[in-house]
Design a protein around this motif. Sequence first.
Motif, PDB file in Angstrom:
ATOM      1  N   ILE A 127       0.692  -1.196   0.015  1.00 48.46           N
ATOM      2  CA  ILE A 127       0.109  -0.011  -0.023  1.00 48.46           C
ATOM      3  C   ILE A 127       0.748   1.189  -0.053  1.00 48.46           C
ATOM      4  CG2 ILE A 127      -1.833   1.394   1.277  1.00 48.46           C
ATOM      5  CD1 ILE A 127      -2.868  -1.481   2.422  1.00 48.46           C
ATOM      6  N   LEU A 128       0.602   2.222  -0.935  1.00 50.79           N
ATOM      7  CA  LEU A 128       1.558   3.534  -0.983  1.00 50.79           C
ATOM      8  C   LEU A 128       0.664   4.544  -0.882  1.00 50.79           C
ATOM      9  CD1 LEU A 128       4.017   5.001  -1.567  1.00 50.79           C
ATOM     10  CD2 LEU A 128       3.635   4.425  -4.200  1.00 50.79           C
ATOM     11  N   PHE A 129       0.717   5.001   0.428  1.00 44.04           N
ATOM     12  CA  PHE A 129       0.092   6.352   0.789  1.00 44.04           C
ATOM     13  C   PHE A 129       0.662   7.585   0.341  1.00 44.04           C
ATOM     14  CE2 PHE A 129      -0.427   9.777   3.982  1.00 44.04           C
ATOM     15  CZ  PHE A 129      -1.719   9.906   3.572  1.00 44.04           C
ATOM     16  N   MET A 130      -0.122   8.487  -0.386  1.00 52.36           N
ATOM     17  CA  MET A 130       0.391   9.725  -0.860  1.00 52.36           C
ATOM     18  C   MET A 130      -0.215  10.855   0.040  1.00 52.36           C
ATOM     19  SD  MET A 130      -0.153   8.282  -4.756  1.00 52.36           S
ATOM     20  CE  MET A 130      -1.882   8.339  -4.530  1.00 52.36           C
ATOM     21  N   ALA A 131       0.617  11.702   0.436  1.00 48.71           N
ATOM     22  CA  ALA A 131       0.049  13.103   1.030  1.00 48.71           C
ATOM     23  C   ALA A 131       0.170  14.009   0.332  1.00 48.71           C
ATOM     24  CB  ALA A 131       0.706  13.179   2.430  1.00 48.71           C
ATOM     25  N   HIS A 132      -0.657  14.907  -0.163  1.00 46.88           N
ATOM     26  CA  HIS A 132      -0.774  16.141  -0.707  1.00 46.88           C
ATOM     27  C   HIS A 132       0.033  17.245   0.104  1.00 46.88           C
ATOM     28  CE1 HIS A 132      -3.783  17.780   1.860  1.00 46.88           C
ATOM     29  NE2 HIS A 132      -4.375  16.911   1.739  1.00 46.88           N
ATOM     30  N   LEU A 166       3.988   1.934   2.522  1.00 43.96           N
ATOM     31  CA  LEU A 166       4.899   2.834   1.946  1.00 43.96           C
ATOM     32  C   LEU A 166       4.325   4.231   2.055  1.00 43.96           C
ATOM     33  CD1 LEU A 166       5.500   0.077   0.461  1.00 43.96           C
ATOM     34  CD2 LEU A 166       7.753   1.537  -0.548  1.00 43.96           C
ATOM     35  N   ALA A 167       4.931   5.322   2.487  1.00 41.97           N
ATOM     36  CA  ALA A 167       4.222   6.602   2.426  1.00 41.97           C
ATOM     37  C   ALA A 167       5.313   7.690   1.808  1.00 41.97           C
ATOM     38  CB  ALA A 167       4.101   7.194   3.689  1.00 41.97           C
ATOM     39  N   THR A 168       4.644   8.475   0.835  1.00 39.54           N
ATOM     40  CA  THR A 168       5.347   9.711   0.562  1.00 39.54           C
ATOM     41  C   THR A 168       4.540  10.899   0.416  1.00 39.54           C
ATOM     42  OG1 THR A 168       6.467  10.845  -1.488  1.00 39.54           O
ATOM     43  CG2 THR A 168       4.364   9.566  -2.012  1.00 39.54           C
ATOM     44  N   GLY A 169       4.767  12.242   0.553  1.00 38.96           N
ATOM     45  CA  GLY A 169       4.347  13.108   0.617  1.00 38.96           C
ATOM     46  C   GLY A 169       5.113  14.461   0.060  1.00 38.96           C
ATOM     47  N   ALA A 170       4.310  15.698  -0.201  1.00 42.87           N
ATOM     48  CA  ALA A 170       5.245  16.670  -0.626  1.00 42.87           C
ATOM     49  C   ALA A 170       4.748  18.025   0.526  1.00 42.87           C
ATOM     50  CB  ALA A 170       4.837  17.115  -2.118  1.00 42.87           C
ATOM     51  N   SER A 171       5.794  18.643   0.770  1.00 42.88           N
ATOM     52  CA  SER A 171       5.698  19.975   1.520  1.00 42.88           C
ATOM     53  C   SER A 171       5.069  19.512   2.754  1.00 42.88           C
ATOM     54  CB  SER A 171       4.900  21.002   0.680  1.00 42.88           C
ATOM     55  OG  SER A 171       4.868  22.306   1.116  1.00 42.88           O
ATOM     56  N   SER A 172       4.105  20.217   3.211  1.00 38.52           N
ATOM     57  CA  SER A 172       3.172  19.729   4.268  1.00 38.52           C
ATOM     58  C   SER A 172       3.121  18.277   4.349  1.00 38.52           C
ATOM     59  CB  SER A 172       1.984  20.435   4.419  1.00 38.52           C
ATOM     60  OG  SER A 172       1.115  20.072   5.553  1.00 38.52           O
ATOM     61  N   GLY A 173       2.781  17.251   3.346  1.00 34.84           N
ATOM     62  CA  GLY A 173       2.781  15.956   3.474  1.00 34.84           C
ATOM     63  C   GLY A 173       3.985  15.433   3.498  1.00 34.84           C
ATOM     64  N   GLY A 174       5.110  16.072   3.236  1.00 39.22           N
ATOM     65  CA  GLY A 174       6.467  15.539   3.395  1.00 39.22           C
ATOM     66  C   GLY A 174       6.747  15.711   5.070  1.00 39.22           C
TER      67      GLY A 174
END
Length: 299
Positions: free
Chosen positions: A45-50, A137-145
């Motif tokens: 499962i790959l979680f993506m945070a905006h 697994l997880a990724t996110g950018a800016s605030s999501g990072g």
Amino acid sequence: CGSHFTSGESALQLELGVSAPKYARVDGDIETLWQRPDDGPVAGILFMAHGCMHQAPDFFSHFESCSHSNFGKCLGLPEELQFVRLALKRKYLVMAVSGGFGIQSCWDMKADPRRVEQAIRHVANEEKLSLTSTPILATGASSGGAFMGPLALHLASVELGLRCAIPQISGIAPSFAKNMKVPTIFLPMERDARTMAMVDQNIAALLVSGRAKKIVVPQVPLESELKEHATKNWQQIIDRLKQRGFLDEEGQLKSDPRRSSWRKALADLVQEDSMVADESHLSELMNIAYAQHEFTSRF
């Protein structure tokens, strides 16, 4: 369901043999979207945070439930779609949650880790996946990072540990970084010296208890970014920007597109694109090419 998809989404399903995206409001208000590669085994499962000013539907092209989302539509931003395409090709189930207030909002570092846990459990249950054997697994950018830190610690506390965390264009608060035991890959952009410095500090802290590294996302000629995403009128766009002095001799943007006046220069060429910051496809590609602050699939 096919009639509810744009040609792009339908083509993606046909090309990769993937299931249609799904939508749910978990526990009443946790906006959650996901898509699995097919009915076969799932690699994880790959979680993506905006980031701030974004939401979960940005990762998906239009389908029926998009009109009922918090934002009222799915933006299907080009780099997010590219990321989803690559993950699905590698047999990962992709999922996203709208953080914070649920629309154009930053993540709540205290409340949202628990909400994402609920969403993960819901998706796993719907797709009949065992969370004891399915990697997360997880990724996110800016605030999501930045959210990767509190998320990793929370999931570890409920025995749903992350296999890997990938913070993009952001560091992690030191109070979280020093306690993380998750392999971590940071993706700072070449022009973002402030984030680069924080990432270096994070790596030093993380190496005490685990593994960490960074991959710097470089600036590239705008032409290569537009061509990669099959941008309409890309050659005319490049020619106009060269004529107006926005590009250097190597075809790279001279100044930050978040602040420059390129929109006025291109208004008559890109009438199908809103050019609104954080909603426009072209705006996102400009940001990626400049390599200062934008979600990326380039790693």
